[in-house]
Design an enzyme around this catalytic site. Structure first.
Site, PDB file in Angstrom:
ATOM      1  N   ASP A   1      -4.360  14.655   8.691  1.00  0.00           N
ATOM      2  CA  ASP A   1      -5.109  13.759   7.012  1.00  0.00           C
ATOM      3  C   ASP A   1      -3.717  14.600   6.638  1.00  0.00           C
ATOM      4  O   ASP A   1      -3.143  15.416   6.402  1.00  0.00           O
ATOM      5  CB  ASP A   1      -6.347  15.074   7.024  1.00  0.00           C
ATOM      6  CG  ASP A   1      -6.616  14.988   5.819  1.00  0.00           C
ATOM      7  OD1 ASP A   1      -5.537  14.753   4.662  1.00  0.00           O
ATOM      8  OD2 ASP A   1      -7.616  16.235   5.427  1.00  0.00           O
TER       9      ASP A   1
ATOM     10  N   SER B   1       3.670   2.120  -6.405  1.00  0.00           N
ATOM     11  CA  SER B   1       3.603   1.481  -7.074  1.00  0.00           C
ATOM     12  C   SER B   1       3.881   0.927  -8.239  1.00  0.00           C
ATOM     13  O   SER B   1       4.346   0.798  -8.802  1.00  0.00           O
ATOM     14  CB  SER B   1       1.227   1.404  -6.550  1.00  0.00           C
ATOM     15  OG  SER B   1       1.003   0.930  -7.296  1.00  0.00           O
TER      16      SER B   1
ATOM     17  N   TYR C   1      -4.518   7.530 -10.445  1.00  0.00           N
ATOM     18  CA  TYR C   1      -3.837   7.240  -9.436  1.00  0.00           C
ATOM     19  C   TYR C   1      -2.861   6.309 -10.007  1.00  0.00           C
ATOM     20  O   TYR C   1      -1.688   6.869  -8.826  1.00  0.00           O
ATOM     21  CB  TYR C   1      -4.897   5.996  -9.230  1.00  0.00           C
ATOM     22  CG  TYR C   1      -4.109   4.658  -8.397  1.00  0.00           C
ATOM     23  CD1 TYR C   1      -4.387   5.597  -6.511  1.00  0.00           C
ATOM     24  CD2 TYR C   1      -3.418   3.640  -8.424  1.00  0.00           C
ATOM     25  CE1 TYR C   1      -3.522   4.279  -5.845  1.00  0.00           C
ATOM     26  CE2 TYR C   1      -2.770   3.078  -7.146  1.00  0.00           C
ATOM     27  CZ  TYR C   1      -2.700   3.504  -6.465  1.00  0.00           C
ATOM     28  OH  TYR C   1      -1.667   2.468  -5.113  1.00  0.00           O
TER      29      TYR C   1
ATOM     30  N   LYS D   1       0.865   7.339  -8.694  1.00  0.00           N
ATOM     31  CA  LYS D   1       2.363   7.611  -7.972  1.00  0.00           C
ATOM     32  C   LYS D   1       3.759   7.529  -8.962  1.00  0.00           C
ATOM     33  O   LYS D   1       4.976   7.349  -8.460  1.00  0.00           O
ATOM     34  CB  LYS D   1       2.489   5.635  -8.084  1.00  0.00           C
ATOM     35  CG  LYS D   1       0.588   5.066  -6.916  1.00  0.00           C
ATOM     36  CD  LYS D   1       1.285   5.938  -5.841  1.00  0.00           C
ATOM     37  CE  LYS D   1       0.137   5.554  -4.575  1.00  0.00           C
ATOM     38  NZ  LYS D   1       0.694   5.831  -2.800  1.00  0.00           N
TER      39      LYS D   1
HETATM   40  N1  LIG Z   1      -3.565  -2.239  -2.155  1.00  0.00           N
HETATM   41  C1  LIG Z   1      -2.253  -2.529  -2.430  1.00  0.00           C
HETATM   42  O1  LIG Z   1      -2.652  -3.610  -3.553  1.00  0.00           O
HETATM   43  C2  LIG Z   1      -1.674  -1.419  -3.369  1.00  0.00           C
HETATM   44  C3  LIG Z   1      -0.628  -1.585  -3.773  1.00  0.00           C
HETATM   45  C4  LIG Z   1       0.202  -0.847  -4.298  1.00  0.00           C
HETATM   46  C5  LIG Z   1       0.872   0.355  -3.586  1.00  0.00           C
HETATM   47  N2  LIG Z   1      -0.412   0.799  -2.548  1.00  0.00           N
HETATM   48  C6  LIG Z   1       0.271   2.163  -1.902  1.00  0.00           C
HETATM   49  O2  LIG Z   1       0.183   1.974  -0.460  1.00  0.00           O
HETATM   50  C7  LIG Z   1      -0.621   2.711   0.638  1.00  0.00           C
HETATM   51  C8  LIG Z   1      -1.016   1.677   1.760  1.00  0.00           C
HETATM   52  O3  LIG Z   1      -2.155   1.004   1.339  1.00  0.00           O
HETATM   53  P1  LIG Z   1      -3.477  -0.265   1.327  1.00  0.00           P
HETATM   54  O4  LIG Z   1      -3.531  -1.254   0.739  1.00  0.00           O
HETATM   55  O5  LIG Z   1      -3.129   0.124   2.985  1.00  0.00           O
HETATM   56  O6  LIG Z   1      -4.428   0.989   1.613  1.00  0.00           O
HETATM   57  P2  LIG Z   1      -5.725   1.503   2.740  1.00  0.00           P
HETATM   58  O7  LIG Z   1      -6.937   1.569   2.221  1.00  0.00           O
HETATM   59  O8  LIG Z   1      -6.465  -0.805   3.067  1.00  0.00           O
HETATM   60  O9  LIG Z   1      -5.274   2.163   4.163  1.00  0.00           O
HETATM   61  C9  LIG Z   1      -4.805   3.184   4.009  1.00  0.00           C
HETATM   62  C10 LIG Z   1      -5.424   4.076   5.648  1.00  0.00           C
HETATM   63  O10 LIG Z   1      -5.280   5.375   5.024  1.00  0.00           O
HETATM   64  C11 LIG Z   1      -5.493   5.690   5.826  1.00  0.00           C
HETATM   65  N3  LIG Z   1      -6.069   7.288   5.206  1.00  0.00           N
HETATM   66  C12 LIG Z   1      -6.438   7.180   3.770  1.00  0.00           C
HETATM   67  N4  LIG Z   1      -6.513   8.973   3.469  1.00  0.00           N
HETATM   68  C13 LIG Z   1      -5.715   9.197   4.731  1.00  0.00           C
HETATM   69  C14 LIG Z   1      -4.982  10.314   4.761  1.00  0.00           C
HETATM   70  N5  LIG Z   1      -5.840  11.767   3.694  1.00  0.00           N
HETATM   71  N6  LIG Z   1      -4.254  11.311   5.679  1.00  0.00           N
HETATM   72  C15 LIG Z   1      -4.024   9.962   6.897  1.00  0.00           C
HETATM   73  N7  LIG Z   1      -4.283   8.829   6.753  1.00  0.00           N
HETATM   74  C16 LIG Z   1      -5.161   8.135   5.627  1.00  0.00           C
HETATM   75  C17 LIG Z   1      -6.846   5.170   5.827  1.00  0.00           C
HETATM   76  O11 LIG Z   1      -7.362   5.590   6.706  1.00  0.00           O
HETATM   77  C18 LIG Z   1      -6.656   3.509   5.902  1.00  0.00           C
HETATM   78  O12 LIG Z   1      -5.951   3.917   7.549  1.00  0.00           O
HETATM   79  C19 LIG Z   1      -1.247   3.109  -0.246  1.00  0.00           C
HETATM   80  O13 LIG Z   1      -0.168   4.198  -0.660  1.00  0.00           O
HETATM   81  C20 LIG Z   1      -1.755   2.506  -1.707  1.00  0.00           C
HETATM   82  O14 LIG Z   1      -1.570   3.904  -3.014  1.00  0.00           O
HETATM   83  C21 LIG Z   1      -1.443  -0.041  -2.213  1.00  0.00           C
END
Ligand SMILES: NC(=O)c1ccc[n+]([C@@H]2O[C@H](COP(=O)([O-])OP(=O)(O)OC[C@H]3O[C@@H](n4cnc5c(N)ncnc54)[C@H](O)[C@@H]3O)[C@@H](O)[C@H]2O)c1
Length: 259
Positions: free
Chosen positions: A62, A142, A155, A159
């Site tokens: 975590d 982000s 959120y 970021k």
């Molecule tokens: N999807 C988007 O549109 C988007 C846009 C901008 C930024 N982001 C950022 O990119 C990153 C990844 O996003 P995503 O869309 O792949 O998310 P997602 O929810 O699809 O995947 C996130 C992964 O992180 C893991 N996770 C969650 N909490 C955790 C913890 N406490 N410890 C370890 N692992 C943990 C989850 O199990 C999952 O496998 C994030 O930081 C998100 O804020 C995403």
């Protein structure tokens, strides 16, 4: 010049952007340590990497727990024989009007999105220094880390914090030969975005897909982003071509936010 033979740790490597980054870097020849709270998910990605002929190990941790993040890096080093790149990718979303967000919800997202990145920076820099080597740290920011967003207020604040931590860490560790950068995706087709769309509908009463359509209509390149789009920028930041880049939070959003 490539990342071939380097050891890379990706948090949140079980799905979405983290999975996309891991597969791309494995194809480029890096050895991967996949870290996540979801054991079956990282095992599945490790299987995909093995099928590509790549090398991967997994570790359940975590990112909000400082000791677990240190243990994950120790595991990467002892299993893969080194440690070169830390990707602080794990994060959670939160669709919540600022007028309603609770203390408990704020604490939960700060713990993962902000403390998780700080623990990642601490643990990675300590390991690079102990090994007497250079290193690269890459954080998930982000578009919401560049402009505030309605319904995503806390959120977005997390970021903005990632962007400032990226700058501060870059300045603090530059003399050690450690670079710190971040990627700023837009609307990426992952579980997180599905959750945002669903929660947005629940909170506003708008039909499913409304927020997605509005967001995609605002993208200059006219389509939703894929994890592979993000992975292309991360491959640059992880490799030697970015050696003279530090403290930057770089947009990879198809043309949504211009900096
Ligand atoms: N999807 C988007 O549109 C988007 C846009 C901008 C930024 N982001 C950022 O990119 C990153 C990844 O996003 P995503 O869309 O792949 O998310 P997602 O929810 O699809 O995947 C996130 C992964 O992180 C893991 N996770 C969650 N909490 C955790 C913890 N406490 N410890 C370890 N692992 C943990 C989850 O199990 C999952 O496998 C994030 O930081 C998100 O804020 C995403």
């Amino acid at each position: 010049m490539s990342i071939e033979g380097k050891v890379v740790l990706v948090t949140g490597g079980g799905q979405g952007i983290g999975r996309g980054i891991a597969l791309r870097l494995a194809r480029d020849g890096a050895s991967l340590c996949l870290v996540d709270i979801n054991r079956p998910a990282i095992d599945a990605v490790a299987g995909e990497i093995a099928a590509l002929g790549g090398k991967a190990t997994t570790f359940v941790a975590d990112v909000g727990d400082r000791e677990q993040v240190h243990a994950a890096i120790d595991h990467a080093e002892s299993t893969l024989g080194g440690f070169d790149v830390m990707i602080n990718n794990a994060g959670i979303a939160q669709v919540q009007p600022l007028s309603e967000v609770t203390e408990e919800e704020i604490d939960r997202i700060l713990r993962i999105n902000v403390k998780g990145v700080i623990w990642g920076i601490q643990a990675a820099t300590a390991k690079f220094v102990a090994r007497g080597q250079k290193g690269k740290i890459i954080n998930a920011c982000s578009v919401a880390g560049q402009d505030g967003a309605a319904m995503l207020g806390v959120y977005s604040a997390t970021k903005f914090a990632v962007r400032s931590l990226t700058q501060s860490a870059a300045k603090e560790f530059a003399s050690r030969g450690i670079t710190v950068n971040a990627y700023c995706p837009g609307i990426v087709d992952t579980g997180m975005w599905e959750e945002i769309d669903e929660r947005f509908s629940a909170v506003t009463g708008a039909p499913r897909g409304t927020i997605s359509k509005r967001a995609i209509d605002g993208i200059a390149l006219g389509r939703m982003e894929t994890p592979e789009d993000v992975a292309g920028l991360v491959a640059f930041l992880a490799g030697p071509d970015s050696d003279y880049v530090t403290g930057q939070s770089i947009m990879v959003d198809g043309g949504m936010v211009y900096r």
